[in-house]
Design a protein around this motif. Structure first.
Motif, PDB file in Angstrom:
ATOM      1  N   MET A   1      39.491  44.625  58.406  1.00 26.96           N
ATOM      2  CA  MET A   1      40.491  43.743  57.808  1.00 26.96           C
ATOM      3  C   MET A   1      40.825  44.262  56.409  1.00 26.96           C
ATOM      4  O   MET A   1      39.941  44.482  55.586  1.00 26.96           O
ATOM      5  CB  MET A   1      39.923  42.329  57.742  1.00 26.96           C
ATOM      6  N   SER A   2      42.104  44.471  56.115  1.00 23.94           N
ATOM      7  CA  SER A   2      42.506  45.012  54.820  1.00 23.94           C
ATOM      8  C   SER A   2      42.569  43.910  53.760  1.00 23.94           C
ATOM      9  O   SER A   2      42.748  42.745  54.064  1.00 23.94           O
ATOM     10  CB  SER A   2      43.859  45.709  54.936  1.00 23.94           C
ATOM     11  N   LEU A  95      54.938  32.292  50.761  1.00 23.29           N
ATOM     12  CA  LEU A  95      54.910  33.588  51.424  1.00 23.29           C
ATOM     13  C   LEU A  95      54.341  33.418  52.828  1.00 23.29           C
ATOM     14  O   LEU A  95      53.594  32.466  53.087  1.00 23.29           O
ATOM     15  CB  LEU A  95      54.066  34.583  50.629  1.00 23.29           C
ATOM     16  N   LYS A  96      54.661  34.340  53.714  1.00 23.55           N
ATOM     17  CA  LYS A  96      54.165  34.286  55.092  1.00 23.55           C
ATOM     18  C   LYS A  96      52.874  35.070  55.253  1.00 23.55           C
ATOM     19  O   LYS A  96      52.344  35.169  56.342  1.00 23.55           O
ATOM     20  CB  LYS A  96      55.222  34.830  56.050  1.00 23.55           C
ATOM     21  N   GLN A  97      52.365  35.632  54.154  1.00 22.79           N
ATOM     22  CA  GLN A  97      51.131  36.403  54.220  1.00 22.79           C
ATOM     23  C   GLN A  97      50.162  35.912  53.146  1.00 22.79           C
ATOM     24  O   GLN A  97      50.558  35.298  52.170  1.00 22.79           O
ATOM     25  CB  GLN A  97      51.415  37.888  54.003  1.00 22.79           C
ATOM     26  N   ARG A  98      48.925  36.223  53.350  1.00 25.09           N
ATOM     27  CA  ARG A  98      47.865  35.912  52.383  1.00 25.09           C
ATOM     28  C   ARG A  98      47.990  36.885  51.207  1.00 25.09           C
ATOM     29  O   ARG A  98      48.222  38.077  51.405  1.00 25.09           O
ATOM     30  CB  ARG A  98      46.532  36.085  53.113  1.00 25.09           C
TER      31      ARG A  98
END
Length: 139
Positions: A1-2, A95-98
């Motif tokens: 996981m990045s 935002l749609k990302q963490r």
């Protein structure tokens, strides 16, 4: 996981919305006497003695606000109680990302859909959508 990307300002092209704080009951706050750490749902915040306020939202729910920003955003009511001003407009985006937000008090993780608030000195902080709808009035 990045590792999630880090941000210090709103990304280019993000849609900013504006909201004032809702009228809310007074909250207890105090100027921090010595350096301290506060755990939050988004990460650990660092408070600097004499430079930051701790704001108590409820049992086990605290935030840190830099003194100069606190004095703009909150009005003193006496007895260590303060109320967030409702005449100040805050901006936010989602935002749609963490992402990891480099706040003034330390890194905080914003999950997809969290409101990423921008304050009176362009500082950023994350707020869960549920808490944001309680704290801020839609325009």
């Amino acid at each position: 996981m990045s590792r999630p990307p880090q941000i210090t300002e709103p990304p280019k092209g993000v849609r900013m919305r504006q909201v004032p704080a809702r009228e809310a009951p007074a909250k207890r706050a105090w100027l921090v006497e010595a350096d301290a750490h506060v755990d939050t749902e988004h990460g650990v915040l660092r408070a600097k003695g004499g430079a930051d306020y701790v704001l108590a939202h409820g049992p086990g729910d605290h935030s840190i606000v830099r003194k100069d920003i606190f004095e703009i955003m909150y009005e003193p009511l006496g007895g260590g109680l303060y109320r967030k001003r409702t005449d100040i407009k805050f901006r936010y985006f989602t935002l749609k990302q963490r992402v990891i937000i480099q706040t003034l008090e330390g890194p905080q993780v914003a999950k997809p859909g969290d409101w990423i608030m921008q304050g009176v000195k362009c500082e950023l902080w994350p707020v869960s959508p549920e808490k944001a709808r309680e704290k801020y009035e839609p325009v």
